[in-house]
Motif scaffolding. Structure first.
Motif, PDB file in Angstrom:
ATOM      1  N   GLY A  47       0.828  -1.197   0.000  1.00 13.24           N
ATOM      2  CA  GLY A  47       0.000   0.000   0.000  1.00 13.24           C
ATOM      3  C   GLY A  47       0.870   1.259   0.000  1.00 13.24           C
ATOM      4  O   GLY A  47       0.592   2.225  -0.722  1.00 13.24           O
ATOM      5  N   ARG A  48       1.942   1.231   0.792  1.00 14.60           N
ATOM      6  CA  ARG A  48       2.902   2.352   0.776  1.00 14.60           C
ATOM      7  C   ARG A  48       3.581   2.458  -0.586  1.00 14.60           C
ATOM      8  O   ARG A  48       3.779   3.564  -1.096  1.00 14.60           O
ATOM      9  N   ARG A  49       3.931   1.329  -1.152  1.00 12.72           N
ATOM     10  CA  ARG A  49       4.551   1.329  -2.476  1.00 12.72           C
ATOM     11  C   ARG A  49       3.603   1.919  -3.524  1.00 12.72           C
ATOM     12  O   ARG A  49       4.020   2.668  -4.400  1.00 12.72           O
ATOM     13  N   LEU A  50       2.325   1.591  -3.418  1.00  6.74           N
ATOM     14  CA  LEU A  50       1.333   2.132  -4.338  1.00  6.74           C
ATOM     15  C   LEU A  50       1.275   3.662  -4.236  1.00  6.74           C
ATOM     16  O   LEU A  50       1.294   4.363  -5.252  1.00  6.74           O
ATOM     17  N   ARG A  51       1.223   4.169  -3.012  1.00  2.00           N
ATOM     18  CA  ARG A  51       1.194   5.621  -2.838  1.00  2.00           C
ATOM     19  C   ARG A  51       2.466   6.264  -3.385  1.00  2.00           C
ATOM     20  O   ARG A  51       2.409   7.298  -4.062  1.00  2.00           O
ATOM     21  N   HIS A  52       3.609   5.656  -3.114  1.00  7.47           N
ATOM     22  CA  HIS A  52       4.896   6.178  -3.596  1.00  7.47           C
ATOM     23  C   HIS A  52       4.946   6.213  -5.123  1.00  7.47           C
ATOM     24  O   HIS A  52       5.341   7.226  -5.709  1.00  7.47           O
ATOM     25  N   ARG A  54       2.497   6.260  -7.239  1.00  3.32           N
ATOM     26  CA  ARG A  54       1.541   7.251  -7.762  1.00  3.32           C
ATOM     27  C   ARG A  54       2.092   8.669  -7.639  1.00  3.32           C
ATOM     28  O   ARG A  54       1.972   9.463  -8.564  1.00  3.32           O
ATOM     29  N   LEU A  55       2.698   8.974  -6.488  1.00  4.73           N
ATOM     30  CA  LEU A  55       3.278  10.303  -6.289  1.00  4.73           C
ATOM     31  C   LEU A  55       4.413  10.583  -7.268  1.00  4.73           C
ATOM     32  O   LEU A  55       4.583  11.712  -7.720  1.00  4.73           O
ATOM     33  N   ALA A  64      -2.722  -1.917  -7.174  1.00  4.10           N
ATOM     34  CA  ALA A  64      -3.870  -1.618  -6.308  1.00  4.10           C
ATOM     35  C   ALA A  64      -4.667  -2.890  -6.008  1.00  4.10           C
ATOM     36  O   ALA A  64      -5.089  -3.118  -4.864  1.00  4.10           O
TER      37      ALA A  64
END
Length: 113
Positions: A47-52, A54-55, A64
């Motif tokens: 989940g952290r990797r997904l946010r990273h 995307r940013l 996702a």
């Protein structure tokens, strides 16, 4: 895990599994590690990797969905990885505890040096 078994487990209809299978068949490096790990902490990490990603605008495939499935999975998972021969993609593989079924596959495009 033998390459032939891994190929059979990757035969799915999602984009990430098909891309991982193509990378494997084109000479990609693969490993499936011994042992298992709980799915819930993996869901948090990815989940952290997904946010990273995307940013930073990093291309992913099925990340996702992997976070969602890992968050719902109640059993330990076995981990594997495929790296494309040209280094362009890294795929993470999440198997059932006994390695008999692929739960989900996700891929992240690697930055060019």
């Amino acid at each position: 895990m033998e390459r032939e078994l891994l190929e059979r487990l990757l035969v799915g209809n999602d984009e990430a599994s098909l891309a991982a299978l193509a990378a494997l068949r084109c000479g990609g490096f693969h490993v499936v590690w011994d042992g298992t790990t709980p799915a819930e902490p993996l869901a948090l990490v990815h989940g952290r990797r997904l946010r990273h990603t995307r940013l930073r605008g990093i291309e992913t495939t099925n990340l996702a969905h992997a976070v969602e499935l890992l968050g719902q999975h109640q059993q330990p998972v076995r981990l594997g990885q495929i790296r494309a021969a040209d280094g362009s993609w890294t795929f993470m593989l999440f198997f059932t505890e006994d390695g008999s079924r692929l739960i989900v596959c996700t891929g992240v495009r690697r930055a060019r040096a």
